[in-house]
Design a protein around this motif. Sequence first.
Motif, PDB file in Angstrom:
ATOM      1  N   ALA A 252       0.829  -1.207   0.000  1.00 47.22           N
ATOM      2  CA  ALA A 252       0.000   0.000   0.000  1.00 47.22           C
ATOM      3  C   ALA A 252       0.863   1.256   0.000  1.00 47.22           C
ATOM      4  CB  ALA A 252      -0.936   0.003   1.209  1.00 47.22           C
ATOM      5  N   GLU A 253       1.915   1.251   0.792  1.00 42.25           N
ATOM      6  CA  GLU A 253       2.821   2.397   0.828  1.00 42.25           C
ATOM      7  C   GLU A 253       3.539   2.579  -0.506  1.00 42.25           C
ATOM      8  OE1 GLU A 253       3.714   4.853   3.572  1.00 42.25           O
ATOM      9  OE2 GLU A 253       1.626   4.220   3.440  1.00 42.25           O
ATOM     10  N   LEU A 254       3.914   1.485  -1.162  1.00 43.30           N
ATOM     11  CA  LEU A 254       4.564   1.575  -2.472  1.00 43.30           C
ATOM     12  C   LEU A 254       3.603   2.131  -3.518  1.00 43.30           C
ATOM     13  CD1 LEU A 254       6.598  -1.772  -2.566  1.00 43.30           C
ATOM     14  CD2 LEU A 254       7.513   0.552  -2.370  1.00 43.30           C
ATOM     15  N   LEU A 255       2.339   1.728  -3.447  1.00 42.22           N
ATOM     16  CA  LEU A 255       1.340   2.254  -4.373  1.00 42.22           C
ATOM     17  C   LEU A 255       1.156   3.753  -4.169  1.00 42.22           C
ATOM     18  CD1 LEU A 255      -1.428  -0.528  -4.362  1.00 42.22           C
ATOM     19  CD2 LEU A 255       0.035   0.136  -6.273  1.00 42.22           C
ATOM     20  N   ARG A 256       1.159   4.187  -2.914  1.00 45.63           N
ATOM     21  CA  ARG A 256       1.031   5.616  -2.627  1.00 45.63           C
ATOM     22  C   ARG A 256       2.237   6.391  -3.155  1.00 45.63           C
ATOM     23  NH1 ARG A 256      -1.633   6.393   3.413  1.00 45.63           N
ATOM     24  NH2 ARG A 256      -3.782   5.871   2.806  1.00 45.63           N
ATOM     25  N   LYS A 257       3.413   5.791  -3.036  1.00 43.97           N
ATOM     26  CA  LYS A 257       4.618   6.448  -3.552  1.00 43.97           C
ATOM     27  C   LYS A 257       4.550   6.571  -5.068  1.00 43.97           C
ATOM     28  CE  LYS A 257       9.701   6.152  -3.346  1.00 43.97           C
ATOM     29  NZ  LYS A 257       9.920   6.296  -4.799  1.00 43.97           N
ATOM     30  N   LYS A 258       4.069   5.511  -5.739  1.00 42.99           N
ATOM     31  CA  LYS A 258       3.926   5.535  -7.186  1.00 42.99           C
ATOM     32  C   LYS A 258       2.922   6.603  -7.612  1.00 42.99           C
ATOM     33  CE  LYS A 258       4.668   4.063 -11.368  1.00 42.99           C
ATOM     34  NZ  LYS A 258       5.984   4.223 -12.013  1.00 42.99           N
ATOM     35  N   THR A 259       1.870   6.766  -6.830  1.00 42.71           N
ATOM     36  CA  THR A 259       0.855   7.775  -7.139  1.00 42.71           C
ATOM     37  C   THR A 259       1.458   9.177  -7.127  1.00 42.71           C
ATOM     38  OG1 THR A 259      -0.868   6.386  -6.141  1.00 42.71           O
ATOM     39  CG2 THR A 259      -1.380   8.716  -6.442  1.00 42.71           C
ATOM     40  N   SER A 260       2.337   9.441  -6.170  1.00 42.90           N
ATOM     41  CA  SER A 260       2.958  10.765  -6.073  1.00 42.90           C
ATOM     42  C   SER A 260       3.922  11.037  -7.210  1.00 42.90           C
ATOM     43  CB  SER A 260       3.692  10.897  -4.730  1.00 42.90           C
ATOM     44  OG  SER A 260       4.798  10.016  -4.662  1.00 42.90           O
ATOM     45  N   GLU A 261       4.290   9.998  -7.976  1.00 42.51           N
ATOM     46  CA  GLU A 261       5.231  10.154  -9.091  1.00 42.51           C
ATOM     47  C   GLU A 261       4.535  10.290 -10.440  1.00 42.51           C
ATOM     48  OE1 GLU A 261       7.610   6.672  -8.728  1.00 42.51           O
ATOM     49  OE2 GLU A 261       8.695   7.369  -6.948  1.00 42.51           O
ATOM     50  N   VAL A 262       3.207  10.239 -10.462  1.00 44.34           N
ATOM     51  CA  VAL A 262       2.463  10.389 -11.718  1.00 44.34           C
ATOM     52  C   VAL A 262       2.709  11.787 -12.284  1.00 44.34           C
ATOM     53  CG1 VAL A 262       0.157  10.492 -12.734  1.00 44.34           C
ATOM     54  CG2 VAL A 262       0.717   8.697 -11.092  1.00 44.34           C
ATOM     55  N   THR A 263       2.983  11.869 -13.580  1.00 49.69           N
ATOM     56  CA  THR A 263       3.357  13.125 -14.238  1.00 49.69           C
ATOM     57  C   THR A 263       2.156  14.065 -14.374  1.00 49.69           C
ATOM     58  OG1 THR A 263       5.045  11.953 -15.514  1.00 49.69           O
ATOM     59  CG2 THR A 263       4.378  14.126 -16.303  1.00 49.69           C
ATOM     60  N   VAL A 264       2.391  15.344 -14.038  1.00 48.23           N
ATOM     61  CA  VAL A 264       1.369  16.383 -14.209  1.00 48.23           C
ATOM     62  C   VAL A 264       1.949  17.480 -15.093  1.00 48.23           C
ATOM     63  CG1 VAL A 264      -0.186  18.002 -13.074  1.00 48.23           C
ATOM     64  CG2 VAL A 264       0.461  15.896 -11.904  1.00 48.23           C
ATOM     65  N   ASP A 265       1.381  17.656 -16.285  1.00 47.95           N
ATOM     66  CA  ASP A 265       1.836  18.687 -17.203  1.00 47.95           C
ATOM     67  C   ASP A 265       1.561  20.075 -16.626  1.00 47.95           C
ATOM     68  OD1 ASP A 265       2.699  19.105 -20.227  1.00 47.95           O
ATOM     69  OD2 ASP A 265       1.107  20.541 -19.812  1.00 47.95           O
ATOM     70  N   GLU A 266       2.389  21.038 -17.001  1.00 49.36           N
ATOM     71  CA  GLU A 266       2.253  22.403 -16.479  1.00 49.36           C
ATOM     72  C   GLU A 266       0.882  23.002 -16.830  1.00 49.36           C
ATOM     73  OE1 GLU A 266       3.320  25.744 -14.372  1.00 49.36           O
ATOM     74  OE2 GLU A 266       4.375  23.816 -14.511  1.00 49.36           O
ATOM     75  N   GLN A 267       0.370  22.710 -18.036  1.00 51.69           N
ATOM     76  CA  GLN A 267      -0.945  23.233 -18.429  1.00 51.69           C
ATOM     77  C   GLN A 267      -2.058  22.625 -17.590  1.00 51.69           C
ATOM     78  OE1 GLN A 267      -1.717  23.666 -22.753  1.00 51.69           O
ATOM     79  NE2 GLN A 267       0.350  22.869 -23.058  1.00 51.69           N
ATOM     80  N   VAL A 268      -1.924  21.345 -17.240  1.00 50.08           N
ATOM     81  CA  VAL A 268      -2.912  20.690 -16.388  1.00 50.08           C
ATOM     82  C   VAL A 268      -2.869  21.290 -14.988  1.00 50.08           C
ATOM     83  CG1 VAL A 268      -3.608  18.491 -15.362  1.00 50.08           C
ATOM     84  CG2 VAL A 268      -2.795  18.557 -17.720  1.00 50.08           C
TER      85      VAL A 268
END
Length: 359
Positions: A252-268
């Motif tokens: 669960a902690e690894l999944l949360r860490k992966k979630t924080s690494e999802v890319t967010v474009d500057e326009q988004v």
Amino acid sequence: MEDKTANEEIEQVNESSENVDLALLTEEAQEESTTEASESDSLSLEMNQILRIRDQIRKVVIGQDKIVDQVLAAFLAAGHVLIEGVPGLGKTLLVKAIAQTFAGDFARVQFTPDLMPADVMGHAMFNMKEQEFVIRKGPVFCNLLLADEINRAPAKTQSALLEVMQESQVTIEGESHSVKPPFMVLATQNPLEQEGTYPLPEAQLDRFLIKVSVDYPEESDELKLVRLVTQGLSREKLDVSLVEKVITNEDAELLRKKTSEVTVDEQVLEYAVAIVRQTRNWSGISVGAGTRGALALIRIARAMALVAGRDFVMPSDIKEMALPVLRHRITLSPEMEIEGFSHDQVLQDMLEKVEAPRL
């Protein structure tokens, strides 16, 4: 002859240099390919875990697929959820099913008017045998806490959850005690019956990442649910024994860490901030969302992208999660309340006026 020999040597040096450059480029391409393959395999593994969790929850929670995805996304984003709906729609069942999918500790507190903060947090008690005070920890020291009918308890008890929801720690007799990760609070409340209830303070509401509204299921789903529950049973039973454990606390902690690494474009990112800022200027809203609303919108959008099998956020993720993130962070103007407009109606109208980026 000497000039010819010199030219041949220069050509050989150039060919050698080109071969070295080509070899370096090939090695870099192979390294990039290996990295991409590794990232793809990692994403596939995490997606498989998320799909398994969702499938297990849907074994007992029927006809609320959108709600299941939103609550699961909140768990991945390390946020807390306020679930609102009339009695009998499976709010408690949903929380129990989520708790059953991972090997964490689950605790339930039924909030009542006489519930004290110490009943939730814990307290110091005197040990007669040892002749000393010892800390007796409350039910909040778990991984998944169900605060059932949270608006039944007075504000003093409700606000006792503020510290643990924000800081993941509890202070008892001046001493701080951390709760074990992953930690999540899921609170339920009934929006209809207001007699004998205490509305949640604004500071408390703002600590919830999203507010989920559970609506009545479709007729086919309701028929399927009634058929499932009544087969071989003489009474209603919230049975989550069918749900299997899928992940450990470490997973669960690894999944949360992966979630924080999802890319967010500057326009988004700019789109999310524009939506939150618009709530402060919209004519139908008297009090708009704060900066925590923009942070929450990005966090939950990342999690929804991962649930959808992507490692990047799309503008549609932001727009889809704007209502759950903002509906409890705004205050409608008196005119809108008198005319009977809901928070969702005003927000939906506002969202149509904020232009989404085209990526």
